[in-house]
Design a protein around this motif. Structure first.
Motif, PDB file in Angstrom:
ATOM      1  N   ILE A   1     -15.215   2.467  -9.121  1.00 60.13           N
ATOM      2  CA  ILE A   1     -15.028   3.914  -9.257  1.00 60.13           C
ATOM      3  C   ILE A   1     -16.398   4.554  -9.066  1.00 60.13           C
ATOM      4  N   SER A   2     -16.507   5.491  -8.153  1.00 58.25           N
ATOM      5  CA  SER A   2     -17.808   6.054  -7.781  1.00 58.25           C
ATOM      6  C   SER A   2     -18.244   7.136  -8.760  1.00 58.25           C
TER       7      SER A   2
ATOM      8  N   GLU B   1     -15.045   3.205  -3.163  1.00 58.25           N
ATOM      9  CA  GLU B   1     -14.306   4.217  -2.425  1.00 58.25           C
ATOM     10  C   GLU B   1     -13.950   5.388  -3.347  1.00 58.25           C
ATOM     11  N   HIS B   2     -13.890   6.591  -2.773  1.00 60.22           N
ATOM     12  CA  HIS B   2     -13.613   7.789  -3.555  1.00 60.22           C
ATOM     13  C   HIS B   2     -12.100   7.970  -3.711  1.00 60.22           C
ATOM     14  N   ARG B   3     -11.634   7.950  -4.954  1.00 60.89           N
ATOM     15  CA  ARG B   3     -10.228   8.251  -5.238  1.00 60.89           C
ATOM     16  C   ARG B   3     -10.082   8.557  -6.728  1.00 60.89           C
ATOM     17  N   GLU B   4      -8.927   9.069  -7.099  1.00 63.72           N
ATOM     18  CA  GLU B   4      -8.653   9.372  -8.503  1.00 63.72           C
ATOM     19  C   GLU B   4      -8.673   8.087  -9.339  1.00 63.72           C
TER      20      GLU B   4
ATOM     21  N   VAL C   1      -5.457   6.216 -10.296  1.00 61.13           N
ATOM     22  CA  VAL C   1      -4.839   5.371  -9.259  1.00 61.13           C
ATOM     23  C   VAL C   1      -5.540   4.019  -9.206  1.00 61.13           C
ATOM     24  N   THR C   2      -6.866   4.020  -9.344  1.00 64.32           N
ATOM     25  CA  THR C   2      -7.603   2.751  -9.379  1.00 64.32           C
ATOM     26  C   THR C   2      -7.149   1.899 -10.556  1.00 64.32           C
TER      27      THR C   2
ATOM     28  N   VAL D   1      -7.050  -1.284  -3.635  1.00 64.07           N
ATOM     29  CA  VAL D   1      -6.274  -0.221  -4.272  1.00 64.07           C
ATOM     30  C   VAL D   1      -5.212   0.330  -3.324  1.00 64.07           C
ATOM     31  N   GLY D   2      -5.615   0.635  -2.093  1.00 62.53           N
ATOM     32  CA  GLY D   2      -4.655   1.164  -1.138  1.00 62.53           C
ATOM     33  C   GLY D   2      -3.526   0.193  -0.859  1.00 62.53           C
TER      34      GLY D   2
ATOM     35  N   ARG E   1       0.464   0.882  -1.703  1.00 63.23           N
ATOM     36  CA  ARG E   1       1.467   0.856  -0.629  1.00 63.23           C
ATOM     37  C   ARG E   1       2.538  -0.187  -0.918  1.00 63.23           C
TER      38      ARG E   1
END
Length: 347
Positions: A135-136, A145-148, A151-152, A323-324, A328
């Motif tokens: 988490i950045s 990677e940048h994400r909420e 979700v991570t 994560v992605g 998915r």
């Protein structure tokens, strides 16, 4: 028994000179604690009941504890139990090194990391085969990677509980080994830069006239920092074998002048003389004879003409949570609905 997840939250990431010379952000302690609480809520929804967390003196743990107490006072139980690792706190990167090693020995299923490229490098150096969920929260965040964060945390919970197959849940990553006089001294997850300045000083790189050579594990034109220079010349994906080497110089005759974001809000003109692919497993000897070596954007090692420096990129040396891929897979298979995925009729 449900698997245990580790958390390492760096309370001092994003506090270097780039906040002064550029427009780098700095998350407050309360913001970092809120990120941890969001991750905890997502983990609990996947059945994780226990988390081991690195202790620190910055205040993240205290804020998290207050959040857990507030939830308990309202009769809510949306979080797993949080246990602090039993270890001394020095307020230095040694805490991250030790916490990663302790979590590995505790056989945690994954380590959620809050920090920038440097924090993730410190964890990767000691976590062994335990996957990292990044988490950045740093200055230059090329690796995480940048994400909420929710979700991570959700993807991590799905991965470690086995609801996502391992070949989808986890991704292999590259690193660069930096050897001096034949012995590996340090590693880098994203980039190694050689600069003319012979002192470590404020560590962060922000003077492009001093840049001389750059070696990257991946080259992404959407990132910032030194890796952005390579990404704007020849993109190399994280999943590809090998990386890229770039020779740099003061902009002028005989150079290609590239404008690149070397820090948040800081655009710089960089002189480029040459670039080529960096195959995995092949030692590269830099042309620079003296200066300092920056790892993932921060100067760490000073060297002279008497030192024999070599750089070797390694494929598949540590794992991260995909994560992605996890999300998915969860969507296609309705993992969060409790209902089976629809069967597609064959024509």
């Amino acid at each position: 028994m449900a698997p245990v997840v580790g958390i390492i939250a760096n309370p001092v990431s994003a506090r270097d000179i780039r906040r002064v010379v550029a427009n780098a952000a700095s998350l407050q302690i309360a913001d970092r604690a809120n990120i941890v609480l969001r991750v905890l809520a997502a983990l609990r929804s996947c059945g994780i009941t226990d988390v081991l967390m690195m202790p620190e003196h910055g205040g993240i743990g205290r804020h998290v504890t207050r959040g857990l107490m507030r939830a308990a006072a309202h009769g809510d139980a949306p979080y797993p139990a949080v246990h602090a690792l039993s270890m001394p706190v020095t307020g230095t990167v040694a805490d991250t090194h030790r916490a990663a090693a302790e979590l590995r020995r505790a056989d945690v299923a994954a380590i959620v990391v809050l920090g920038g490229d440097g924090t993730h490098r410190a964890v990767a150096a000691h976590c062994g085969d335990v996957p990292i969920a990044g988490i950045s929260t740093g200055t230059n965040n090329a690796f995480p990677e940048h994400r909420e964060p929710t979700v991570t945390g959700l993807a991590t919970g799905l991965a470690v509980t086995g609801r996502v197959p391992p070949h989808i849940a986890f991704t292999a990553n590259k690193r660069i080994d930096v050897a001096v006089d034949g012995r590996v001294e340090e590693i880098a997850l994203v980039d190694v830069a050689l600069v003319t300045e012979r002192y470590v000083g404020a560590r962060a790189l922000w003077k492009p006239e001093s840049f001389r050579e750059l070696f990257v594990t991946f080259a992404d034109p959407e990132t910032i920092g030194m890796s952005a220079i390579a990404g704007l010349l020849e993109p190399v994906d994280r999943s590809e074998s090998g990386g890229l080497m770039v020779r740099l110089a003061t902009p002028g005759a005989g150079t290609t002048v590239l404008t690149a974001p070397i820090a948040p809000g800081l655009m710089a003109k960089v002189g480029v003389t040459d670039w080529r692919r960096m195959p995995a497993g092949v030692p590269f000897v830099p042309e620079a004879k003296a200066g300092s070596i920056a790892l993932d954007g921060e100067r760490e090692i000073a060297f002279s003409a008497q030192d024999r420096v070599s750089l070797t990129l390694r494929d598949d040396v540590f794992r991260t949570v995909n994560v992605g891929g996890c999300m998915r897979h969860a969507a296609r298979n309705r993992l969060l609905t409790g209902a089976p995925a629809p069967v597609v009729a064959e024509l």
